[in-house]
Scaffold this motif. Structure first.
Motif, PDB file in Angstrom:
ATOM      1  N   LEU A  14       2.515  -2.422  -1.937  1.00 15.67           N
ATOM      2  CA  LEU A  14       2.066  -1.749  -1.166  1.00 15.67           C
ATOM      3  C   LEU A  14       1.232  -0.457  -1.823  1.00 15.67           C
ATOM      4  CD1 LEU A  14       5.505  -1.048   0.672  1.00 15.67           C
ATOM      5  CD2 LEU A  14       3.609  -2.059   1.903  1.00 15.67           C
ATOM      6  N   GLY A  68       5.633   2.141   9.286  1.00 17.98           N
ATOM      7  CA  GLY A  68       4.293   1.513   8.971  1.00 17.98           C
ATOM      8  C   GLY A  68       4.032   0.030   8.518  1.00 17.98           C
ATOM      9  N   GLN A  70       1.231  -2.853   6.480  1.00 19.69           N
ATOM     10  CA  GLN A  70       0.056  -3.083   5.675  1.00 19.69           C
ATOM     11  C   GLN A  70      -0.477  -4.447   5.580  1.00 19.69           C
ATOM     12  OE1 GLN A  70      -0.216  -1.010   1.857  1.00 19.69           O
ATOM     13  NE2 GLN A  70      -0.785  -3.080   1.022  1.00 19.69           N
ATOM     14  N   SER A  72      -3.435  -7.363   4.291  1.00 14.09           N
ATOM     15  CA  SER A  72      -4.407  -7.521   3.218  1.00 14.09           C
ATOM     16  C   SER A  72      -4.926  -9.022   3.615  1.00 14.09           C
ATOM     17  CB  SER A  72      -3.817  -7.348   1.716  1.00 14.09           C
ATOM     18  OG  SER A  72      -3.656  -5.920   1.589  1.00 14.09           O
ATOM     19  N   THR A  82      -8.113  -4.658   3.357  1.00 15.20           N
ATOM     20  CA  THR A  82      -6.732  -3.971   3.550  1.00 15.20           C
ATOM     21  C   THR A  82      -6.838  -3.007   4.407  1.00 15.20           C
ATOM     22  OG1 THR A  82      -6.262  -4.419   1.233  1.00 15.20           O
ATOM     23  CG2 THR A  82      -4.930  -2.838   2.242  1.00 15.20           C
ATOM     24  N   GLN A  84      -3.851  -0.290   6.362  1.00 12.97           N
ATOM     25  CA  GLN A  84      -2.483   0.244   6.563  1.00 12.97           C
ATOM     26  C   GLN A  84      -2.244   1.089   7.857  1.00 12.97           C
ATOM     27  OE1 GLN A  84      -0.075   3.233   3.970  1.00 12.97           O
ATOM     28  NE2 GLN A  84       0.207   1.363   2.886  1.00 12.97           N
ATOM     29  N   THR A  86       0.349   3.840  10.183  1.00 11.55           N
ATOM     30  CA  THR A  86       1.905   4.360  10.304  1.00 11.55           C
ATOM     31  C   THR A  86       1.882   5.006  11.510  1.00 11.55           C
ATOM     32  OG1 THR A  86       0.729   6.374   9.495  1.00 11.55           O
ATOM     33  CG2 THR A  86       1.664   4.900   7.943  1.00 11.55           C
ATOM     34  N   TRP A 100      -4.997   3.389   5.451  1.00 12.87           N
ATOM     35  CA  TRP A 100      -5.979   2.572   4.703  1.00 12.87           C
ATOM     36  C   TRP A 100      -6.781   1.822   5.576  1.00 12.87           C
ATOM     37  CZ3 TRP A 100      -2.393   0.559   0.144  1.00 12.87           C
ATOM     38  CH2 TRP A 100      -2.582   1.752  -0.780  1.00 12.87           C
ATOM     39  N   THR A 128       1.785   5.746  -2.515  1.00 10.00           N
ATOM     40  CA  THR A 128       2.982   5.257  -1.518  1.00 10.00           C
ATOM     41  C   THR A 128       3.665   6.430  -0.943  1.00 10.00           C
ATOM     42  OG1 THR A 128       4.518   5.188  -3.571  1.00 10.00           O
ATOM     43  CG2 THR A 128       3.291   3.115  -2.972  1.00 10.00           C
TER      44      THR A 128
END
Length: 376
Positions: A14, A68, A70, A72, A82, A84, A86, A100, A128
């Motif tokens: 992560l 959340g 993520q 990639s 990538t 991410q 939430t 992200w 993180t």
């Protein structure tokens, strides 16, 4: 899988470090979240607490709970993407957030270049920040982590990792901007622009003695912070920033040998033109594992021009599964010298204090938090 190995896996997957670049066509999907509730008791006199004032005398989940994912994907053996996202509460309303969204290029075995929306390289746990499983607390020490509310920016960074015989050293340079970000102050949200962001950090990770990180971030700040005062039926400006330089310095150290662990961070924030002196804050945490249990104790302190906030936090965690941990915490908070600390004042209170209609006072409280952190 032991708790330490599971923790290492979560951080590796992560935090998107250069060591985990993907081959062409490969992908990685991870999810994470926290389901937690917190309550403020004691002599707080009805005042709320926290980065967005979400902790009060009701049992609420919006201060701690978040979810959340993520994703990639390797576009080539050296180029990847990538993303991410939430979902978490902003004051009393849940919102989706794109934390992200960047392209990464693995230039060689040591150097990675990234561009797009990236995490702000401010704190030791910035990468993180929303993955509660990667740190021992349910709520990160507010005295430190309330000082910068920006979590992501648009720009680029370069991460260079040099292997050493006793570990590795990682250098990071970052630059960009963040426009129209929400900034919480005086029990309301305001717009803040962060221009000309520049950040640099160096982390020394040893095989046997933990990780030491030193970081620095600066930005030009634009914002008009104002509030509506019901008693005079007017909206008054409290602070106007136009290109004011904000500077943030941090030094952090963490260590975990599977039985004993510690995490410590000192920070300083300076904003030119805000009428305040530099703000210093730190926390010191020590913990010990007993099988599936982790007991930890944290002292934290925030020093600002008007006074001080300090707190003690005692926590007990239980490893339900390799990727699920149950956490409970008790935090005692005190302020002195007229400081608000992380307690909130609304616009009416600010006005009454400034006009002498009500004296400033100190607040204290007892914060109880319980919840579950997970990754998958």
């Amino acid at each position: 899988m032991t708790a330490v190995r599971a923790l290492s896996l979560a951080v590796a997957c992560l935090a998107a470090t250069p060591a985990f670049a993907l081959d062409q066509g490969d992908y990685r999907f991870n999810g994470f979240g926290t389901l937690g509730f917190t309550h403020l008791g004691g002599e707080e006199d009805g005042r709320s607490y926290g980065i967005q004032g979400q902790t009060n005398d009701s049992w609420r989940g919006d201060q701690l709970s978040k979810f959340g994912a993520q994703f990639s994907y390797g576009l080539t053996d050296t180029l990847g993407v990538t993303v991410q996202a939430t979902a978490k509460a902003e004051q009393d309303e849940w919102k989706a957030n794109l934390e992200w969204a960047y392209l990464s290029w693995q230039a060689d075995d040591n150097l990675m270049l990234r561009g797009g929306r990236l995490r702000s390289p401010v704190f030791m746990y910035s990468e993180t920040l929303d993955v509660g499983y990667t740190y021992p607390w349910l709520r990160l020490p507010d005295e430190v982590y309330s000082l910068v509310q920006l979590t992501s920016y648009e720009g680029a960074d370069a991460v260079y990792t040099l292997p050493l015989s006793y570990g590795s050293v990682t250098f990071q340079l970052a630059g960009g901007q963040a426009k129209d970000r929400d900034y919480y102050a005086y029990d309301d949200l305001h717009d803040m622009d962060y221009k000309d962001i520049f950040g640099a950090s160096v982390s020394l990770a040893s095989n046997d003695y933990g990780t030491l990180r030193v970081g620095y971030v600066e930005a030009a700040l634009d914002s008009l912070i104002q509030g509506y005062v019901p008693s005079i039926d007017q909206t008054l400006p409290w602070l106007e920033l136009r290109g004011a330089k904000g500077k943030f310095t941090s030094v952090g150290y963490q260590y975990d040998n599977g039985a004993w662990l510690t995490a410590n961070e000192w920070v300083r924030r300076v904003i030119e033109g805000d009428g305040q002196q530099a703000i210093d804050a730190f926390y010191l945490m020590g913990g010990r594992r007993f099988g599936d249990f982790l007991a930890h104790l944290t002292y934290a302190q925030l020093d600002e021009q008007d006074g001080r906030q300090n707190s003690w936090t005692a926590g007990l965690n239980y490893q339900l599964r390799s990727t699920v941990v149950l956490k409970g915490e008790y935090k005692r908070v005190d302020t002195s010298g007229g400081s608000d600390g992380v307690f909130t004042r609304n616009a009416q209170e600010v006005f009454d204090n400034a006009m002498g209609a009500a004296p400033t006072r100190n607040y204290d409280g007892d914060i109880v938090s319980v919840g579950v952190d997970f990754v998958f």
